[in-house]
Write a protein that holds these residues in place. Sequence first.
Motif, mmCIF file in Angstrom:
data_model
loop_
_atom_site.group_PDB
_atom_site.id
_atom_site.type_symbol
_atom_site.label_atom_id
_atom_site.label_comp_id
_atom_site.label_asym_id
_atom_site.label_seq_id
_atom_site.Cartn_x
_atom_site.Cartn_y
_atom_site.Cartn_z
ATOM 1 N N UNK A 33 0.845 -1.187 0.000
ATOM 2 C CA UNK A 33 0.000 0.000 0.000
ATOM 3 C C UNK A 33 0.889 1.249 0.000
ATOM 4 N N UNK A 34 0.624 2.147 -0.930
ATOM 5 C CA UNK A 34 1.467 3.332 -1.109
ATOM 6 C C UNK A 34 2.642 3.081 -2.024
ATOM 7 N N UNK A 35 2.675 1.906 -2.650
ATOM 8 C CA UNK A 35 3.803 1.517 -3.498
ATOM 9 C C UNK A 35 4.005 2.360 -4.736
ATOM 10 N N UNK A 36 2.987 3.099 -5.168
ATOM 11 C CA UNK A 36 3.165 3.982 -6.334
ATOM 12 C C UNK A 36 3.805 5.308 -5.945
ATOM 13 N N UNK A 37 3.972 5.572 -4.660
ATOM 14 C CA UNK A 37 4.669 6.763 -4.153
ATOM 15 C C UNK A 37 4.260 8.039 -4.879
ATOM 16 N N UNK A 38 2.973 8.415 -4.815
ATOM 17 C CA UNK A 38 2.514 9.556 -5.609
ATOM 18 C C UNK A 38 3.139 10.898 -5.222
ATOM 19 N N UNK A 39 3.689 11.013 -4.018
ATOM 20 C CA UNK A 39 4.325 12.264 -3.616
ATOM 21 C C UNK A 39 5.777 12.382 -4.034
ATOM 22 N N UNK A 40 6.357 11.294 -4.534
ATOM 23 C CA UNK A 40 7.778 11.278 -4.881
ATOM 24 C C UNK A 40 7.999 11.601 -6.356
ATOM 25 N N UNK A 41 9.017 12.421 -6.627
ATOM 26 C CA UNK A 41 9.342 12.732 -8.029
ATOM 27 C C UNK A 41 9.954 11.529 -8.730
ATOM 28 N N UNK A 127 2.412 19.808 -7.218
ATOM 29 C CA UNK A 127 2.093 18.391 -7.438
ATOM 30 C C UNK A 127 0.732 18.068 -6.849
ATOM 31 N N UNK A 128 -0.071 17.356 -7.611
ATOM 32 C CA UNK A 128 -1.374 16.884 -7.136
ATOM 33 C C UNK A 128 -1.520 15.433 -7.575
ATOM 34 N N UNK A 129 -1.915 14.571 -6.653
ATOM 35 C CA UNK A 129 -1.954 13.151 -6.997
ATOM 36 C C UNK A 129 -3.032 12.429 -6.210
ATOM 37 N N UNK A 130 -3.534 11.381 -6.836
ATOM 38 C CA UNK A 130 -4.462 10.454 -6.201
ATOM 39 C C UNK A 130 -3.980 9.048 -6.514
ATOM 40 N N UNK A 131 -3.861 8.223 -5.484
ATOM 41 C CA UNK A 131 -3.517 6.811 -5.670
ATOM 42 C C UNK A 131 -4.632 5.977 -5.071
ATOM 43 N N UNK A 132 -5.009 4.937 -5.776
ATOM 44 C CA UNK A 132 -6.043 4.043 -5.255
ATOM 45 C C UNK A 132 -5.567 2.599 -5.348
ATOM 46 N N UNK A 133 -6.039 1.806 -4.382
ATOM 47 C CA UNK A 133 -5.672 0.410 -4.328
ATOM 48 C C UNK A 133 -6.878 -0.484 -4.523
ATOM 49 N N UNK A 134 -6.614 -1.694 -4.938
ATOM 50 C CA UNK A 134 -7.687 -2.642 -5.214
ATOM 51 C C UNK A 134 -8.174 -3.304 -3.933
ATOM 52 N N UNK A 135 -9.481 -3.528 -3.886
ATOM 53 C CA UNK A 135 -10.106 -4.275 -2.797
ATOM 54 C C UNK A 135 -10.440 -5.681 -3.293
ATOM 55 N N UNK A 136 -10.670 -6.578 -2.374
ATOM 56 C CA UNK A 136 -11.032 -7.953 -2.736
ATOM 57 C C UNK A 136 -12.195 -7.948 -3.718
ATOM 58 N N UNK A 137 -12.067 -8.729 -4.787
ATOM 59 C CA UNK A 137 -13.084 -8.789 -5.831
ATOM 60 C C UNK A 137 -12.730 -7.991 -7.067
ATOM 61 N N UNK A 138 -11.663 -7.206 -7.002
ATOM 62 C CA UNK A 138 -11.211 -6.439 -8.175
ATOM 63 C C UNK A 138 -10.580 -7.397 -9.177
#
Length: 198
Positions: A33-41, A127-138
Motif C-alpha cells: 500500500x502506497x507503493x506507487x509513491x505519488x508524492x515522490x518525483x 504536485x497533485x496526486x491520487x492513488x487508489x488500491x484494489x479491494x477484494x473482488x477487483x
Amino acid sequence: MRSAITAAGGVASDLKLLAEYHLSQRDLSYSVVGGTAPGAERWQPPDRWRAYERTVRLGTGTDLWNTASTAALSWGIKTRSGFAVDPPLEEGRVARQGERYWLLARIGPIHVREPVEVVATFATRRRAALAYGTLAGHPVSGEEAFIVSRDDDENVNLTLRSLTRAGRGPWRALFPVILIAQRIYRRRYLRALRHDSE
C-alpha cells in the motif's frame, strides 16, 4: 423500508446502502500500500510487481494546472476515460484518503464493477496526486496513481504509475485479457486531460 425500521425500534439513519456495506466489508487485495509513491518525483517500484510509469506533457499555464490538478484529485481522469465512479463526488469536492468507491468499466457489452480504496492523496503548489488500491473482488491486484505536476516554467505534466498482479478467483484466468484492456485504458488516461491544454 425506513418507516419499518423505525416502527421496529431501529434508527433509520443507520441504514446503509447495500453497495456501501459491501465495500466496507472488503480488504485491500495487495500488501504494498502506497507503493506507487505519488508524492515522490522519482519512483523505485517494489520488486516482483508488474510496474508501469509514463509521463506526458499536457501544456503550460496556471489555468491548465488548476484544471488538471483538480481532475486528478476528483476522479476526472477516470471519468474522462470512460469509467463511472460510484458514489459520484459532489461538484467541487475531491476524493479523500480512506474513501471507497466502485469504478464501473464498460468494455463492449461487458460491465465490470471494480472495488477500490483511495490510499493516498497529495496536493501542493507543484504536485497533485491520487492513488487508489484494489479491494477484494477487483479483477487485478495492485495500485494506480494519477500525478499532475508543474515546473518553474509552468509546464504541466501527467504521470501515470501502476503496480499490477493477477486478481484472485475467476479473474486470475482472465489476466491476459485484462492486461490488454489495461493498455487500452492507459492510453485513454494519458489523453484524458489533453483537450484542456488546447
